[in-house]
Design a protein around this motif. Structure first.
Motif, short mmCIF file in Angstrom:
data_model
loop_
_atom_site.label_atom_id
_atom_site.label_comp_id
_atom_site.label_asym_id
_atom_site.label_seq_id
_atom_site.Cartn_x
_atom_site.Cartn_y
_atom_site.Cartn_z
N ARG A 46 -0.66 7.39 0.69
CA ARG A 46 -1.90 8.01 0.23
C ARG A 46 -3.09 7.10 0.52
NH1 ARG A 46 -3.32 12.85 0.20
NH2 ARG A 46 -4.74 13.51 -1.43
N ASP A 47 -2.90 5.80 0.26
CA ASP A 47 -3.94 4.82 0.57
C ASP A 47 -4.34 4.90 2.03
OD1 ASP A 47 -4.15 3.67 -1.92
OD2 ASP A 47 -2.61 2.14 -1.52
N SER A 79 0.84 -1.19 0.00
CA SER A 79 0.00 0.00 0.00
C SER A 79 0.88 1.24 0.00
CB SER A 79 -0.90 -0.03 1.23
OG SER A 79 -1.76 1.07 1.21
N THR A 80 0.25 2.39 -0.13
CA THR A 80 1.02 3.64 -0.11
C THR A 80 0.51 4.53 1.02
OG1 THR A 80 -0.53 4.78 -1.55
CG2 THR A 80 1.29 3.61 -2.62
N TYR A 139 -6.64 7.67 2.95
CA TYR A 139 -8.03 7.48 2.55
C TYR A 139 -8.72 6.35 3.30
CZ TYR A 139 -7.63 10.93 -1.12
OH TYR A 139 -7.47 12.10 -1.78
N MET A 140 -7.96 5.29 3.60
CA MET A 140 -8.55 4.17 4.33
C MET A 140 -9.08 4.61 5.69
SD MET A 140 -6.38 0.69 3.79
CE MET A 140 -4.74 1.35 3.66
#
Lengths: 366, 543
Positions: A104-105, A101-102, A108-109
């Motif tokens: 940024r992910d 994952s990043t 948002y998660m």
């Protein structure tokens, strides 16, 4: 080709297993405290500037003895602490499911969990906290930055990412170089005949090195950082250095910014002082030096105000108090000029590889 | 002997006292019906809108009085129907008001309804700050605009009588058009009045509803039902069975006497010497005080008051007003609402979150006793932006708000910031009730109270007192809200923390955070809200 090296097996996997254990320990600590009706708390090294020291022996930034406690007893800590525990859960899930994952992910998660972060820096901070709590860089729990740097050379790796387990890759397969993304960063080293790593700041120079077969002639792995090296790249440079015992040489522009790109690979940044395993203290700065501008009579431009200011800053920085840094910084002040790696092209396209690199490597290898 | 039924309920009494017909002779030449028709502005009948509003108001107050004087819990019913549109600005309306009050003995009905300024009380009532008109101005106005008779049904509990009346305006005499006994209606007591009037209902309607609402606020013991022209029923329900104490009748206090009053008292008095005249006709004047007073002003105690010259009467009035030996007026003639009723009324009509009321001790200005009652209502259904409700002798004052002494206190003298209230935005209502034997109205319109220093001071003191209590409530609520918000954070995050930790280690049952929440609810905010720096310091010690 040089002799075959002994490859350490399963290093990447071992690191992940280790991370997973640390993540579980964190969660168990929380559960224990809740069961005892104690307000859960987590202790981690303080990352405030007054707790970041330059370790002269290790030649890198490290954290001092100060610790901070995030405790659920303090209402202002509750949300960040919950976010930390949640991030730990996400990391452990990523490792379990072998997904990446990043940052940024992650940002948002969190929104989907009712734990929304104010902004990206806040979510990044929580991941940084998780790193310092479990003492593993985020790459070890599969959270990667956007990839942009690349590698080329005769190195064979075996993927560990789902769907590619057991498949192998040779870094000579694509003349453009192969991106150092999560799959590469988590791969296991299988084989190489290289005996050194050459790290290059700029894409054009990296391509030149490939075209001029510098990798073959000098028996080297080439890595392109695209400016300041991403952490996954720094991690892989370290792995090449530690696991494969390859010496590392660093090439960047002859200006204060180029110097610092090299320095961060060698001794790390203050930002990542909580993660010891991103540095390569034995890596060597191989140019371009200020003295090279004079020696090779390179086309150059005048240092601007910002350059001077930055030079003054790094002149006082503990990481620059050794040679050749000190001499070269003084030289910059003396000539007040800077030059790019491409400046060698005035002597023809192959000069940098044929002449300059050859003599510099001889110099450094002694 | 003249007596004054003081103040609240300071509305007109419909039942004339004994011996009144002889007094009516005195006013014969005034042609009062005619006079008041010509001066209808004074009585609040200046335009078609005010006429409708004033009519409802006079009738409702008569009805409330008819109940309160006998300690009956009032049930008031009002119905307005539109007969026809006369013009754009007015309609012919039929107005009906009924009550469950004392009822009127049939022999008094014609005079009570059909003769303006009927009775000796007229003079003293003016003194008290209310008209002697009662509903009579309304009936008169109705007759003049529609030429229709007034219908009255009344019973004191036995027989029910129906009257149809008109007023002979020139002669100021009632004309009974029809009178009969209604045998079908049994066991009913009260009075119902029905008559026609021309007026502008649509403009008056919001004022009427507001008037009834505010009346309900200071008469929480009354049921008031109103059916408007559209057939809509608006009800204000009784919230308590308690009623305020009825006022005692009292004599005028010497400090409030003027030459005109004095002349009338002398005229009606049967006392033949000054000593007796003073003790029998004035409030708070006993034998010793009278002696002291007469001594001070060198008046012969044996002098016949009827023989005083005009100049002597002027002198006497001045002396009575200025003598400091009189005790201040006794407030037993006042009928304040009391804190319980005021609070009940405010709660019922404004539905606030918080109420504080203060009923001040009696005070006096110029010989007139008065009591100030103040309430503040905050939050709940109270509208934002500080509204003021003013009452004088339990009558709502709806016009000319910004000229009233209460407005001055609320908007200019009070420093609300000191009480953590922003007047412009706070959901705040202020209720001020002044009751007195003589409300110092500023003008004949009688819609606002003058800023007499004594009254202003009493309002101010009461206001400060209730504002202090409001401020205390607000700061308590603030800290309660802070605690609540703080606890919400624990409630929100602790279960999540437990859930994620459990999921990380693959635990199926999430550990309960209930014991921790119990602990959290007991933590005081001071302990918990230590800054981050403090935590850091502790951390470094721990390392």
């Amino acid at each position: 080709m040089a002799k075959k090296r002994k490859i350490l097996k399963g290093v990447s996997q071992a690191r992940k297993k280790d991370s997973q254990e640390a993540l579980k320990a964190l969660a168990e600590g929380i559960i224990d405290q809740i069961r005892k009706a104690d307000f859960p708390s987590v202790t981690m090294p303080s990352r405030t500037t007054d707790n970041i020291y330059f370790d002269k022996k290790l030649k890198q930034y490290v954290l001092g003895g100060k610790v901070v406690r995030r405790t659920a007893r303090n209402v202002t800590h509750l949300k960040p602490l919950t976010q930390l525990v949640w991030a730990g859960y996400i990391a452990s899930t990523l490792l379990k499911e072998n997904k990446t994952s990043t940052l940024r992910d992650v940002f948002y998660m969190a929104e989907g969990e009712g734990l929304a972060f104010e902004d990206q820096p806040e979510s990044d901070r929580i991941i940084t906290e998780l790193e310092s709590v479990i003492k593993h860089p985020r790459e070890d729990f599969n959270i990667f930055p956007e990839e942009r740097s690349a590698m080329f050379g005769n190195l064979e790796v075996e993927y560990t990412v789902p769907g590619y387990e057991g498949r192998r890759l040779n870094f000579t397969m694509n003349p453009d170089g192969i991106v150092i993304g999560p799959a590469v960063a988590t791969s296991e080293f299988v084989d190489t005949d290289a005996d050194k790593v050459i790290v290059i700041e700029k894409g054009a120079m990296f391509t030149r090195f490939v075209e001029e077969k510098a990798w073959k002639r000098y028996n080297a792995l080439l890595i392109y950082t695209a400016g300041q090296a991403p952490r996954a790249t720094r991690a892989i440079i370290r792995r090449l250095n530690v696991e494969l015992k390859l010496p590392v040489y660093l090439f960047a522009d002859a200006d204060p910014w180029g110097l610092h790109i090299c320095q961060v690979i060698i001794s790390g940044s203050a930002n990542a002082a909580h993660i010891p395993e991103l540095v390569t203290p034995s890596a060597k700065w191989a140019g371009v030096y200020a003295s090279d501008i004079v020696k090779y009579d390179l086309p150059s431009t005048k240092l601007n105000e910002q350059d001077i200011k930055r030079l003054q800053e790094i002149g006082k920085d503990p990481r620059y108090q050794s040679e050749p840094w000190k001499t070269e910084i003084n030289k910059f002040f003396e000539i007040k000029k800077k030059a790019e790696q491409e400046a060698f092209s005035r002597y023809g396209l192959s000069f940098i590889v044929d002449k300059y690199l050859k003599s510099r490597l001889e110099e450094l290898e002694g | 002997m003249l007596s004054v039924r003081c103040a609240s309920p300071g509305r007109s009494s419909r039942i004339p006292p004994e011996g009144v017909p002889s007094l009516a002779e005195t006013f014969k030449e005034i042609s009062p019906a005619d006079f008041f028709y010509r001066n209808r502005d004074v009585a609040g009948f200046s335009n078609p809108t005010r006429a409708v509003y004033s009519t409802v108001r006079e009738l409702v107050e008569n009805s409330l009085d008819a109940c309160e004087t006998r300690g009956i819990l009032p049930d008031i019913f009002i119905r307005i129907t539109s007969l026809q549109g006369a013009s754009d600005v007015s309609q012919v309306l039929k107005i009906l008001v009924s009550d469950n009050g004392s009822g009127i003995p049939p022999q008094y009905v014609p005079q009570a309804f059909g003769q303006v300024l009927f009775g000796s009380k007229y003079v003293l009532k003016q003194m008290r700050g209310t008209f002697g008109l009662g509903g009579k101005m309304a009936y008169l106005y109705g007759q003049i605009t529609t030429n229709a008779p007034l219908r009255i049904v009344t019973s004191t509990g036995s027989k029910v009588h129906e009257f149809s009346l008109m007023i002979d305006i020139q002669r100021n005499r009632p004309k009974v058009v029809q009178q009969k006994e209604l045998k079908k209606i049994k066991k009913w007591r009260g009075t119902m009045v029905e008559f026609s009037i021309e007026g502008d209902y649509y403009r008056a309607s919001p004022k009427i509803v507001e008037y009834l609402r505010q009346t309900a606020m200071v008469a929480p013991y009354a049921n008031i039902s109103f059916i408007d022209v559209e057939g809509r029923l608006i009800r204000f329900m009784r919230a308590t069975n308690l009623m305020p104490k009825s006022p005692k009748e009292t004599l005028p206090h010497p400090h409030g006497i003027d030459v005109e009053n004095l002349q009338r008292i002398i005229e009606f008095s049967k006392d033949r010497n000054m000593q007796q005249f003073l003790t029998k006709n004035f409030h708070r004047v006993g034998k010793a005080t009278a002696k002291l007073f007469l001594n001070e002003f060198k008046i012969d105690p044996r002098k016949d008051p009827k023989k005083l010259s005009h100049d002597e009467i002027v002198e006497l009035a001045r002396a009575l007003r200025s003598f400091e030996g009189f005790l201040p007026p006794d407030a037993s003639c006042l009928s304040p609402l009391g804190e319980n009723l005021l609070e009940a009324g405010i709660r019922k009509e404004l539905q606030p979150e918080f109420v504080a009321v203060e009923s001040r001790k009696p005070s006096a200005y110029s010989g007139h006793p008065f009591i100030v009652e103040v309430g503040v209502a905050y939050g709940g259904k109270v509208q934002q932006g500080g509204s003021l409700y003013r009452f004088a002798n339990r009558i709502p004052l709806l016009y000319d708000e910004s000229s009233d002494v209460s407005w001055k206190v609320v908007n200019q003298l009070m420093n609300w910031k000191r009480y953590n209230v922003d007047l412009a935005t706070a959901p705040l209502a202020v209720v001020v009730h002044v009751c007195s034997t003589k409300i110092p109205y500023k003008t004949v319109g009688k819609e606002y109270v003058a800023d007499r220093p004594e009254i202003e001071r009493e309002i101010m003191n009461a206001m400060r007192d209730v504002a202090r209590r409001l401020s205390l409530f607000l700061s308590k609520r603030l800290s309660y809200e802070r605690e609540k918000r703080r606890f919400d954070v624990f409630e929100r995050y602790l279960p999540k923390m437990a859930k994620y930790a459990a999921s990380t280690v693959g635990l199926k049952s999430v550990p309960s955070v209930k014991p921790l929440l119990v602990k959290a609810s007991k933590l005081s905010s001071e302990v918990v809200e230590g800054g981050k720096e403090k935590e850091d310091l502790e951390g470094s010690v721990a390392s």
